[in-house]
Write a protein that holds these residues in place. Structure first.
Motif, short mmCIF file in Angstrom:
data_model
loop_
_atom_site.label_atom_id
_atom_site.label_comp_id
_atom_site.label_asym_id
_atom_site.label_seq_id
_atom_site.Cartn_x
_atom_site.Cartn_y
_atom_site.Cartn_z
N LYS A 120 -12.32 8.67 -16.75
CA LYS A 120 -12.92 9.78 -16.05
C LYS A 120 -12.53 9.75 -14.53
CE LYS A 120 -16.87 11.72 -17.11
NZ LYS A 120 -18.16 11.48 -17.59
N ARG A 121 -12.39 8.48 -14.08
CA ARG A 121 -12.27 8.37 -12.66
C ARG A 121 -11.03 8.02 -12.36
NH1 ARG A 121 -16.84 10.60 -13.22
NH2 ARG A 121 -18.29 9.23 -14.44
N PRO A 122 -10.39 8.74 -11.49
CA PRO A 122 -8.71 8.83 -11.14
C PRO A 122 -8.60 7.35 -10.56
CG PRO A 122 -9.53 10.94 -10.72
CD PRO A 122 -10.94 10.24 -10.98
N TYR A 123 -9.62 7.04 -9.62
CA TYR A 123 -9.34 5.72 -8.81
C TYR A 123 -9.32 4.50 -9.85
CZ TYR A 123 -14.17 4.28 -8.00
OH TYR A 123 -15.23 3.64 -8.39
N LEU A 174 -8.30 6.70 -2.79
CA LEU A 174 -9.22 7.44 -3.50
C LEU A 174 -10.82 6.79 -3.53
CD1 LEU A 174 -7.04 8.58 -6.44
CD2 LEU A 174 -7.95 9.96 -4.91
N VAL A 175 -11.02 5.63 -3.36
CA VAL A 175 -12.14 5.14 -3.65
C VAL A 175 -13.23 5.42 -2.29
CG1 VAL A 175 -11.90 2.60 -2.71
CG2 VAL A 175 -13.42 3.15 -4.43
#
Lengths: 213, 270
Positions: A120-123, A174-175
């Protein structure tokens, strides 16, 4: 990642020959210091996060360093090819430590939470994919693999380091919240190092080495 | 930091306090830089005295309050609150302050006032993080609450922590604390409070509307688009081997505040 370090006729400045083991020893100083400081509670209020981020940052720095070796040689005649394998492997080792810190210390090996993160988390998806890309490069960073694969196939495989570098900076950007400067600086450096290669491949189509006549 | 006299409050938690060292050295206050240690290192340059808070807009008695007068004229309380950052970490902080409702009653809001808008000082020469090539946020920092949220007894204006006036890095001399919302709602170093009839703009919402909503209620079941909000790390707990703990709905303050949001879809109004 690894260079044909012993390639004959390597041109360049007469740099002192540092034993490669020294590159590894120096390369691991930050990791040893970080784990030591972490255990001694010297990493500030949020030591796990500090360790996790610092290890990831060092992985990115070593990745950038491997990408800098070819331009340094071609543009400035500084030949560090014989250290490229060590530096590339250091990038992999730091990426592995970064990942282990995330899996064990950050997520406490909570399988469900980790899988949810990756999906679920792109990064995290990008970070995991980047690590997966680094694995075959690390595994083939030895002379036996180069012999077995043949130089051309080996070189082709190791072009994946470009993808890994892009993945690593995306993961970093992204983070963070908003657009702080530091990840953008790394992104700019990677863009220059990869852009240089693209530019050179477009301008100098025939490789000068092949001109035998 | 000067000592402050403060009474106890039934709203205080009895959870273990985060150390003063951690509370005052691990901060998000982007006016001084994006690093967690930047505020403690750089916020000394902020001149916090004299300091006035302008209260205006839809009120019967607009006023400018000197912070020292607010401190003298208010019944200060110690409020030990959980603080949950949107980044997934938390602290337990012994604030000293007074209910925002007390101040609101003094200025007599008009019936038309529906929201309260807050503004942080705009002083690039004293706030080095504002003076960067690419601003990380649009300055000045602004925040807002619905009037009923602002009137809730949990909502305070803090002027101190650990029994003393606020250190600059924690938002001196006066800041908002809304313990059931993510930390970024707790606007620091407030210079202006305005009563308005429309939902006011808020800094992080302007920066990334899909990631930070106006309400920003702590909600473990509504993830931040880029990371999970289901769990949190309590700062100072376990060091390197910190164990995540489940995040509580409304940060554990559901009993006091859940009724404010009856009938609202908190997935949409995050």
């Amino acid at each position: 990642m690894a260079g044909r370090a012993s390639a004959p006729g390597a041109k360049g400045l007469a740099l002192p020959h540092v034993p490669k083991i020294l590159v590894y020893i120096i390369g691991f100083v930050p990791a040893v210091w970080l784990f030591y400081a972490g255990i001694m509670d010297q990493l500030g209020a949020d030591p796990m996060r500090y360790l996790e981020q610092a290890l990831g940052l060092w992985a990115l720095r070593f990745l950038v360093a491997t990408l800098a070796i070819t331009p340094l040689r071609q543009l400035f005649n500084i030949n560090l090819l014989r250290y490229r394998r060590a530096i590339g492997l250091l990038a992999f080792y730091y990426a592995a430590l970064h990942l282990i810190t995330y899996l064990v210390l950050d997520q406490g090996l909570d399988g469900a939470a980790i899988v949810a993160d990756i999906v679920k988390r792109p990064y995290i998806t990008i970070g995991m994919a980047t690590f997966v890309i680094l694995v075959p490069l690390a595994v083939t960073s030895n002379n036996a693999a180069i012999r077995r694969m043949g130089g051309q196939a080996w070189a082709k495989l190791h072009k994946l380091v470009y993808v890994a570098a892009i993945g690593a900076v995306l993961h970093y950007i992204l983070v963070v919240k908003s657009w702080p400067l530091e990840p953008l600086i790394y992104a700019a450096i990677v863009a220059v190092l990869l852009g240089y290669r693209l530019f050179r491949s477009l301008v100098k189509k025939p490789s000068p080495r092949r001109r035998t006549a | 930091a000067a000592p402050l006299q403060a009474g106890k409050s039934p709203f205080s938690t009895d959870e273990k306090l985060t150390s003063r060292e951690d509370v005052t050295s691990y901060n998000n206050f982007y006016e001084f830089g994006t690093g967690k240690d930047d505020p403690a290192a750089k916020a000394k340059s902020l001149k916090t005295s004299p300091w006035t808070v302008k209260v205006d807009g839809m009120v019967g008695k607009p006023a400018e309050f000197a912070v020292e007068d607010l401190i003298k004229s208010s019944a200060l309380e110690e409020r030990i609150y959980r603080m949950r950052c949107v980044e997934g970490w938390s602290m337990v902080i012994p604030w000293v302050g007074f209910p925002l409702a007390d101040l609101i009653k003094r200025v007599e809001p008009l019936g038309s006032a529906k929201y309260v808008a807050f503004e942080t000082a705009y002083r690039p020469e004293e706030m080095p993080g504002m003076d960067t090539l690419f601003p990380v946020l649009e300055w000045p920092y602004v925040e807002g609450l619905r009037l009923d949220e602002a009137m809730n007894p949990l909502t305070i204006l803090a002027v101190g922590l650990y029994g003393e006036t606020l250190p600059n890095q924690n938002g001196a001399p006066i800041r908002l604390v809304v313990p059931w919302k993510y930390g970024f709602k707790g606007i620091k170093s407030i210079t202006r409070i305005s009563f308005v009839d429309k939902q006011p703009p808020t800094s992080w919402n302007k920066q990334a509307p899909s990631e930070y909503g106006f309400y920003a209620n702590v909600n473990p079941s509504v993830d931040h688009p880029r990371w999970s909000q289901a769990t949190e790390r309590r700062i100072g707990e376990g060091g390197l081997f910190v164990k995540r703990r489940p995040t509580l709905m409304f940060n554990g303050y559901a009993e006091q505040v859940a009724s404010l949001y009856t009938g609202m879809d908190l997935r949409k109004l995050y």
